[in-house]
Design a protein around this motif. Structure first.
Motif, PDB file in Angstrom:
ATOM      1  N   LEU A  75     -39.765  79.304  77.691  1.00  0.00           N
ATOM      2  CA  LEU A  75     -39.358  79.861  76.405  1.00  0.00           C
ATOM      3  C   LEU A  75     -40.455  80.756  75.849  1.00  0.00           C
ATOM      4  O   LEU A  75     -41.628  80.376  75.845  1.00  0.00           O
ATOM      5  N   LYS A  76     -40.093  81.922  75.361  1.00  0.00           N
ATOM      6  CA  LYS A  76     -41.050  82.802  74.686  1.00  0.00           C
ATOM      7  C   LYS A  76     -41.024  82.450  73.204  1.00  0.00           C
ATOM      8  O   LYS A  76     -40.007  82.604  72.533  1.00  0.00           O
ATOM      9  N   LEU A  77     -42.146  81.957  72.686  1.00  0.00           N
ATOM     10  CA  LEU A  77     -42.191  81.461  71.313  1.00  0.00           C
ATOM     11  C   LEU A  77     -42.511  82.547  70.294  1.00  0.00           C
ATOM     12  O   LEU A  77     -42.355  82.330  69.091  1.00  0.00           O
ATOM     13  N   THR A  78     -42.967  83.702  70.742  1.00  0.00           N
ATOM     14  CA  THR A  78     -43.359  84.774  69.834  1.00  0.00           C
ATOM     15  C   THR A  78     -42.399  85.957  69.952  1.00  0.00           C
ATOM     16  O   THR A  78     -41.688  86.096  70.950  1.00  0.00           O
ATOM     17  N   GLU A  79     -42.405  86.794  68.923  1.00  0.00           N
ATOM     18  CA  GLU A  79     -41.622  88.025  68.934  1.00  0.00           C
ATOM     19  C   GLU A  79     -42.584  89.206  68.927  1.00  0.00           C
ATOM     20  O   GLU A  79     -43.443  89.306  68.044  1.00  0.00           O
ATOM     21  N   ASP A  80     -42.448  90.084  69.907  1.00  0.00           N
ATOM     22  CA  ASP A  80     -43.354  91.226  70.003  1.00  0.00           C
ATOM     23  C   ASP A  80     -43.163  92.176  68.819  1.00  0.00           C
ATOM     24  O   ASP A  80     -42.035  92.565  68.497  1.00  0.00           O
ATOM     25  N   HIS A  81     -44.256  92.546  68.176  1.00  0.00           N
ATOM     26  CA  HIS A  81     -44.231  93.567  67.139  1.00  0.00           C
ATOM     27  C   HIS A  81     -44.512  94.914  67.805  1.00  0.00           C
ATOM     28  O   HIS A  81     -45.617  95.436  67.725  1.00  0.00           O
ATOM     29  N   SER A  82     -43.508  95.441  68.483  1.00  0.00           N
ATOM     30  CA  SER A  82     -43.683  96.660  69.264  1.00  0.00           C
ATOM     31  C   SER A  82     -42.444  97.545  69.161  1.00  0.00           C
ATOM     32  O   SER A  82     -41.345  97.077  68.834  1.00  0.00           O
ATOM     33  N   TRP A  83     -42.646  98.824  69.471  1.00  0.00           N
ATOM     34  CA  TRP A  83     -41.550  99.780  69.427  1.00  0.00           C
ATOM     35  C   TRP A  83     -40.458  99.404  70.427  1.00  0.00           C
ATOM     36  O   TRP A  83     -39.257  99.470  70.116  1.00  0.00           O
ATOM     37  N   VAL A  84     -40.866  98.980  71.633  1.00  0.00           N
ATOM     38  CA  VAL A  84     -39.858  98.655  72.645  1.00  0.00           C
ATOM     39  C   VAL A  84     -39.055  97.413  72.259  1.00  0.00           C
ATOM     40  O   VAL A  84     -37.863  97.321  72.566  1.00  0.00           O
ATOM     41  N   GLN A  85     -39.688  96.444  71.569  1.00  0.00           N
ATOM     42  CA  GLN A  85     -38.944  95.265  71.134  1.00  0.00           C
ATOM     43  C   GLN A  85     -37.885  95.639  70.111  1.00  0.00           C
ATOM     44  O   GLN A  85     -36.788  95.075  70.099  1.00  0.00           O
ATOM     45  N   VAL A  86     -38.182  96.597  69.250  1.00  0.00           N
ATOM     46  CA  VAL A  86     -37.184  97.102  68.294  1.00  0.00           C
ATOM     47  C   VAL A  86     -35.990  97.668  69.051  1.00  0.00           C
ATOM     48  O   VAL A  86     -34.827  97.420  68.694  1.00  0.00           O
ATOM     49  N   GLN A  87     -36.255  98.386  70.124  1.00  0.00           N
ATOM     50  CA  GLN A  87     -35.173  98.968  70.918  1.00  0.00           C
ATOM     51  C   GLN A  87     -34.377  97.885  71.647  1.00  0.00           C
ATOM     52  O   GLN A  87     -33.149  97.986  71.778  1.00  0.00           O
ATOM     53  N   VAL A  88     -35.063  96.840  72.115  1.00  0.00           N
ATOM     54  CA  VAL A  88     -34.367  95.721  72.758  1.00  0.00           C
ATOM     55  C   VAL A  88     -33.449  95.029  71.761  1.00  0.00           C
ATOM     56  O   VAL A  88     -32.291  94.700  72.061  1.00  0.00           O
ATOM     57  N   THR A  89     -33.954  94.810  70.554  1.00  0.00           N
ATOM     58  CA  THR A  89     -33.159  94.163  69.507  1.00  0.00           C
ATOM     59  C   THR A  89     -31.928  94.990  69.168  1.00  0.00           C
ATOM     60  O   THR A  89     -30.839  94.451  68.917  1.00  0.00           O
ATOM     61  N   LYS A  90     -32.074  96.301  69.180  1.00  0.00           N
ATOM     62  CA  LYS A  90     -30.948  97.204  68.891  1.00  0.00           C
ATOM     63  C   LYS A  90     -29.973  97.292  70.057  1.00  0.00           C
ATOM     64  O   LYS A  90     -28.859  97.787  69.900  1.00  0.00           O
ATOM     65  N   ALA A 114     -30.749  99.044  72.755  1.00  0.00           N
ATOM     66  CA  ALA A 114     -31.000 100.348  73.387  1.00  0.00           C
ATOM     67  C   ALA A 114     -31.769 100.219  74.692  1.00  0.00           C
ATOM     68  O   ALA A 114     -31.707 101.111  75.542  1.00  0.00           O
ATOM     69  N   LEU A 115     -32.530  99.116  74.845  1.00  0.00           N
ATOM     70  CA  LEU A 115     -33.297  98.864  76.063  1.00  0.00           C
ATOM     71  C   LEU A 115     -33.070  97.423  76.518  1.00  0.00           C
ATOM     72  O   LEU A 115     -32.888  96.524  75.686  1.00  0.00           O
ATOM     73  N   ARG A 168     -40.269  96.453  79.536  1.00  0.00           N
ATOM     74  CA  ARG A 168     -41.517  96.064  80.207  1.00  0.00           C
ATOM     75  C   ARG A 168     -42.164  97.239  80.924  1.00  0.00           C
ATOM     76  O   ARG A 168     -43.395  97.274  81.075  1.00  0.00           O
ATOM     77  N   ASN A 169     -41.360  98.200  81.343  1.00  0.00           N
ATOM     78  CA  ASN A 169     -41.888  99.335  82.100  1.00  0.00           C
ATOM     79  C   ASN A 169     -41.839 100.654  81.328  1.00  0.00           C
ATOM     80  O   ASN A 169     -42.105 101.713  81.901  1.00  0.00           O
ATOM     81  N   HIS A 170     -41.511 100.592  80.043  1.00  0.00           N
ATOM     82  CA  HIS A 170     -41.335 101.815  79.248  1.00  0.00           C
ATOM     83  C   HIS A 170     -42.695 102.453  78.913  1.00  0.00           C
ATOM     84  O   HIS A 170     -43.680 101.739  78.657  1.00  0.00           O
ATOM     85  N   PRO A 171     -42.773 103.797  78.907  1.00  0.00           N
ATOM     86  CA  PRO A 171     -44.043 104.474  78.562  1.00  0.00           C
ATOM     87  C   PRO A 171     -44.568 104.120  77.167  1.00  0.00           C
ATOM     88  O   PRO A 171     -45.776 104.200  76.921  1.00  0.00           O
ATOM     89  N   LYS A 172     -43.668 103.721  76.247  1.00  0.00           N
ATOM     90  CA  LYS A 172     -44.085 103.389  74.892  1.00  0.00           C
ATOM     91  C   LYS A 172     -44.256 101.880  74.666  1.00  0.00           C
ATOM     92  O   LYS A 172     -44.296 101.427  73.526  1.00  0.00           O
ATOM     93  N   ARG A 173     -44.407 101.116  75.757  1.00  0.00           N
ATOM     94  CA  ARG A 173     -44.483  99.651  75.608  1.00  0.00           C
ATOM     95  C   ARG A 173     -45.723  99.195  74.859  1.00  0.00           C
ATOM     96  O   ARG A 173     -45.769  98.078  74.351  1.00  0.00           O
ATOM     97  N   HIS A 174     -46.760 100.027  74.769  1.00  0.00           N
ATOM     98  CA  HIS A 174     -47.988  99.634  74.080  1.00  0.00           C
ATOM     99  C   HIS A 174     -47.995 100.050  72.602  1.00  0.00           C
ATOM    100  O   HIS A 174     -48.973  99.756  71.898  1.00  0.00           O
ATOM    101  N   VAL A 175     -46.940 100.711  72.145  1.00  0.00           N
ATOM    102  CA  VAL A 175     -46.890 101.159  70.752  1.00  0.00           C
ATOM    103  C   VAL A 175     -46.496  99.985  69.859  1.00  0.00           C
ATOM    104  O   VAL A 175     -45.397  99.431  69.982  1.00  0.00           O
ATOM    105  N   LEU A 176     -47.408  99.583  68.967  1.00  0.00           N
ATOM    106  CA  LEU A 176     -47.167  98.429  68.106  1.00  0.00           C
ATOM    107  C   LEU A 176     -46.585  98.837  66.763  1.00  0.00           C
ATOM    108  O   LEU A 176     -46.890  99.905  66.232  1.00  0.00           O
TER     109      LEU A 176
END
Length: 314
Positions: free
Chosen positions: A177-192, A194-195, A201-209
């Motif tokens: 289980l993943k207990l945390t939620e990433d505060h990242s641009w890609v996580q926003v897209q996953v939630t929407k 869109a990703l 995990r492999n997106h060029p913007k994965r490091h954008v917080l």
């Protein structure tokens, strides 16, 4: 380290970074009954800013100061976990301001993630900002079984330890289980939607917080509470580790490595080396934790080895 705990920690700058901007912390304190409360923290200084290593070290040092000052008092209270969460939320707000002040003094922008796990008498609390992660692996008995087979104990000690153990050794399917939620641009897209997780995990913007300590005046931290059994395994890590592997791959590696090693430190060392072999392009930090304590005031319904272990007999 008390025999109540199995732990491992390892960190490395990776194959492409000149310095390690990750920091970590592990502290422990006992209450008046001898029960142990433990803190595990990973902070990942942001490489996109100029002096991320200073930011991560500052966050760790300030959190350590808070722990040593307040935990001896908080373990005297019945609602220890709730009070720890409340006070550390305030402490991280102060750390955020402190990092901003350092930025003004040096004229250099700096920031850090921070993921914190507190474990106490079968309960845990998570406080988190950024994109480091905390995982909880449940339904995994093999590592605990091997530990007791290989640990040097006298017969009376082992008898006392297992006197209430009446469950069978059964095969179980581990769950990560993943207990945390990433505060990242890609996580926003996953939630929407869109990703996908794999695309993120492999997106060029994965490091954008979208959030970290030290950049914005206000922060909105993620917190979570839960329970654990003696067989459960926790992983606290920076994105330099988990970005190399899917969650399923992480679970399978932990399962296979515990079948080969009983020492969590050896597993951490192996995973660091394997990450570098996989051409890690970021700093890597990971901590593995198992607490051989389960609260037996209520009956554990889940099947598993040693699910009735008493913490006060360790």
């Amino acid at each position: 380290m008390s025999r109540n705990w199995q732990t491992g920690v390892a960190t490395h700058q990776g194959m492409k970074k000149n310095k390690n901007e990750d920091s970590y912390l592990h502290l422990m304190e006992k209450d008046f009954n001898g029960n142990e409360i433990a803190l595990f923290v990973v902070a990942d200084g942001m490489g996109g800013y100029e002096i991320g290593d200073i930011a991560s070290r500052f966050a760790i040092e300030e959190l350590e100061k808070w722990w040593k000052k307040r935990i001896p008092k908080l373990v005297k209270r019945k609602d220890t976990i709730d009070r720890v969460l409340k006070e550390t939320e305030h402490t991280l707000q102060q750390i955020n301001k402190g990092i901003q002040a350092l930025s003004q003094q040096t004229g250099k922008k700096m920031g850090t993630t921070l993921s914190m796990l507190v474990m106490y008498q079968g309960s845990y609390a998570v406080l988190h900002i950024g994109d480091s992660r905390i995982y909880h692996m449940k339904n995994w008995n093999y590592g605990l079984q091997q530990y007791f087979q290989q640990e040097t104990m006298n017969e009376q000690y082992l008898s006392n330890l297992l006197e209430e153990q009446h469950t069978e050794i059964l095969e179980t399917k581990p769950e990560l289980l993943k207990l945390t939620e990433d505060h990242s641009w890609v996580q926003v897209q996953v939630t929407k939607g869109a990703l996908s997780e794999e695309e993120a995990r492999n997106h060029p913007k994965r490091h954008v917080l979208t959030q970290c300590l030290g950049i914005e005046n206000t922060i909105d931290m993620y917190s979570h509470k839960g329970d654990y059994q003696a067989s459960d395994l926790f992983l606290v890590c920076s994105d330099g580790f988990y970005s190399l592997f899917s969650n399923e791959e992480i679970k399978n590696m932990l399962v296979s490595l515990e079948k080969e090693y009983t020492n969590l430190q050896a597993i951490c060392d192996y995973l660091i080396n394997f990450s570098n072999f996989s051409d890690a392009n970021d700093n890597i930090t990971l901590m593995l934790i198992r607490n051989l304590y389960v609260n037996t005031e209520h009956t554990m319904e889940k099947k598993g080895l040693f699910s009735f272990l008493k913490g006060n007999k360790m």
